[in-house]
Enzyme design. Sequence first.
Site, PDB file in Angstrom:
ATOM      1  N   CYS A  50       0.822  -1.207   0.000  1.00  0.00           N
ATOM      2  CA  CYS A  50       0.000   0.000   0.000  1.00  0.00           C
ATOM      3  C   CYS A  50       0.863   1.266   0.000  1.00  0.00           C
ATOM      4  CB  CYS A  50      -0.941   0.002   1.202  1.00  0.00           C
ATOM      5  SG  CYS A  50      -0.097  -0.309   2.743  1.00  0.00           S
ATOM      6  N   ASN A  51       2.111   1.115   0.405  1.00  0.00           N
ATOM      7  CA  ASN A  51       2.967   2.299   0.512  1.00  0.00           C
ATOM      8  C   ASN A  51       4.037   2.404  -0.548  1.00  0.00           C
ATOM      9  OD1 ASN A  51       2.357   4.218   2.380  1.00  0.00           O
ATOM     10  ND2 ASN A  51       3.126   3.046   4.111  1.00  0.00           N
ATOM     11  N   SER A 109      10.319   2.468   6.229  1.00  0.00           N
ATOM     12  CA  SER A 109       8.857   2.435   6.302  1.00  0.00           C
ATOM     13  C   SER A 109       8.293   3.715   6.903  1.00  0.00           C
ATOM     14  CB  SER A 109       8.400   1.260   7.165  1.00  0.00           C
ATOM     15  OG  SER A 109       8.813   0.061   6.592  1.00  0.00           O
ATOM     16  N   GLY A 115       6.329  -4.288  11.438  1.00  0.00           N
ATOM     17  CA  GLY A 115       6.675  -5.693  11.252  1.00  0.00           C
ATOM     18  C   GLY A 115       6.197  -6.333   9.958  1.00  0.00           C
ATOM     19  N   GLN A 116       5.330  -5.643   9.205  1.00  0.00           N
ATOM     20  CA  GLN A 116       4.705  -6.292   8.042  1.00  0.00           C
ATOM     21  C   GLN A 116       5.609  -6.360   6.820  1.00  0.00           C
ATOM     22  OE1 GLN A 116       1.130  -3.914   7.621  1.00  0.00           O
ATOM     23  NE2 GLN A 116      -0.095  -5.735   8.006  1.00  0.00           N
ATOM     24  N   GLN A 120       6.099  -8.836   3.236  1.00  0.00           N
ATOM     25  CA  GLN A 120       5.774  -8.357   1.890  1.00  0.00           C
ATOM     26  C   GLN A 120       6.964  -8.528   0.940  1.00  0.00           C
ATOM     27  OE1 GLN A 120       4.545  -4.563   3.385  1.00  0.00           O
ATOM     28  NE2 GLN A 120       2.369  -5.035   3.222  1.00  0.00           N
ATOM     29  N   GLY A 189     -18.254  -1.526  22.144  1.00  0.00           N
ATOM     30  CA  GLY A 189     -18.160  -0.960  20.794  1.00  0.00           C
ATOM     31  C   GLY A 189     -17.457  -1.931  19.871  1.00  0.00           C
ATOM     32  N   GLY A 194     -12.143  -0.674  18.146  1.00  0.00           N
ATOM     33  CA  GLY A 194     -12.376  -1.723  19.134  1.00  0.00           C
ATOM     34  C   GLY A 194     -11.961  -3.076  18.603  1.00  0.00           C
TER      35      GLY A 194
END
Lengths: 426, 281
Positions: A50-51, A109, A115-116, A120, A189, A194
């Site tokens: 996404c980045n 990042s 951590g993702q 990737q 919620g 939440g």
Amino acid sequence: MNIISVGVNHKTAPIEIRERVSLSEVQAKEFLSNLIDDGIAQEAMVISTCNRTELYVVPGMAEVNGHYLKEYLIAYKNARKEVRPEHFFNRFYCNTARHLFEVSCAIDSLILGEGQILGQVKDAYRIAVETQSAGILLTRLCHTAFSVAKKVKTKTRLMEGAVSVSYAAVELAQKIFSNLSMKKILLVGAGETGELAAKHMFQKNARNIVITNRTLSKAEALAAELGTNQVLPFESYKEHLHEFDIIITAVSTKDYVLKEEELQQSMQKRRLKPVIILDLGLPRNVDPEIGKLKNMFLKDIDDLKHIIDKNLEMRRAELPKVQRIIDEELVGFGQWINTLKVRPTIVDLQSKFLEIKEKELERFRYKVSEEELRRMERLSDRILKKILHHPIKMLKSPVDTADNIPSKVNLVRNVFDLEEQNQLKQ
Amino acid sequence: MDNIMLDNAPLFLLAQLIPLLYMLSTGLYGADFFKSWSPAKTYKQPTLIISIVTHIAFIGLLTAPEGYRLNYSIPMIMNMVALTLAVVYMFIEFSTKTDKTGFFVLAFAMGAQLLASVMLSASPGGGPAFSGLGIGIHLLAAIFGFSAIAIAGLYSFLYLLLFRQIKNNRFGFLFENLPNLEVLEQLIKHAVAFGFLFLTITLLAGVIGSAQSSEVINIFDPKLIALVIIWMLYGASLFIRRLFGWDTIHMAYLLIVLFVFITVLVVMMSIFSPTFHGLSF
């Protein structure tokens, strides 16, 4: 042999541009196949998250450079109107390796040390392997990047500490309670915030999570997703407040959903056993006066941001250590690249000596017995091995820089009169 | 009495080595706590075990010429306090699997040992020495008991410190490095339980020892009365939570106050009641 990387990321382009050039897994596979089939790349890999969308290419043709690859990607995405080459970064050779190392260990990042990204990068490598666009160079580059990321994770604190509000809430809860699996948690919620907090709690072995929400079906859906299947009707959950050790509130409301007198009563029923209330709502869901109650820890988003700021500061302080690890690995990778450059000369050298050996032995084939010929062959092998040991060692010398390799290769080729056709392809 | 340290080379060497080992252990626990230095994490526990074993060997060697009878001089008691603090801490570390508080306890042990070593080097003898298993256990258990009480006080202090830090949103170094509140509470409970157990042994062994002794013990000796009061207070503190619904905060305050009270009491007793329950030593 060069490696080029071009791409857009959060440092070079706004989100709408990043979205415009991003590639799905299917598109990435097709794109990589095109690069290989068109002869543009000997090896290629694409990281698309996404980045960022970044290409790593070992060129297949002399005219392939950074600009060529940018234009190729823009054309592939049919994005000439919106995306310009200025939106891309462009790196070569060791800088490409350094960039991939920095990406893999998450210092490039948006959220430092997240951590993702390593997963990737591993996905990107898997896709390259599946499309057979990853060769010896990219394979080595990626495996070194994985090793860098592993070292950074184990030898530094770059990935420690929460840097999101929901995770900071879990970190805080763990500073009060040692074992979340033994604690009863109430989530007021079932919205996005939440849900995220509940999932983080679940990851830390919290299993006794009860959900309440104005719309009961939403609470039931989230409870089913978490596998707890425990819900309380919104109208009556306050009667059970004393049962919970951790209460997370994340609802949209103008008025406080939990008031001082309600919590006062529940604390009496709990015989003052500590409770933590994590108010993740904005505007706040819980009366701030509750924080003054005995053994009551009330934390809102601002409080949790203190934890995030402290953790980010700690992560930033780890950057010099991370850079040192990257530098060490970069030296090792550079040395390995240099051995690639001398490999054809080593192969030629070994072939030439083997040829001489075969020719000389051939002259004795019918003059000596089979046994004697085998002995002579063994002797020749031993002599060749000893003769070649030093020249090969000198060629592979790890202290060489890229600059002095050609002169050394030329020297060996001239001394041993090696043919030119197999010479190093630069 | 000749200075045994100067006549016995191994003893002299051990006397120098023990404070160094305590300093090393404390340093390693500190380096792990304050700097997260990974070699410190690896070597701190083995170093502590070596320190304790060496210390026991030293005491054995020191007391061997007198038939393994301990002299209860001030340096020797401080020496024992250092050892018992280290031993009790080690038991707590093993039983709770929490190794983040070692620095605080061992710093006290190191201080006691440094003073003891300096004083023992100057004058290793002096002080009453007792014969008999009962009296030996009585005195050793008393020292273990007071060490556990000191540790309970220390953990209570750390508990209050962390509690305040969390309440006031001070998420700094201590927040990051101290064990969580529930673990600290567990550590307090373990220390109090150890303390109570050893004080009980002290009393029982004292009763048995006095029964074996031909001399009459003064039951109104302030030390004896103080010991019984302390034992009752700690015994009560084990059940006070259940009986009166006290929370850990109140327990922590009580244990700190008790620790301070006991320390003052012991010092006062040493000054104003130097005899041992009225016995003639």
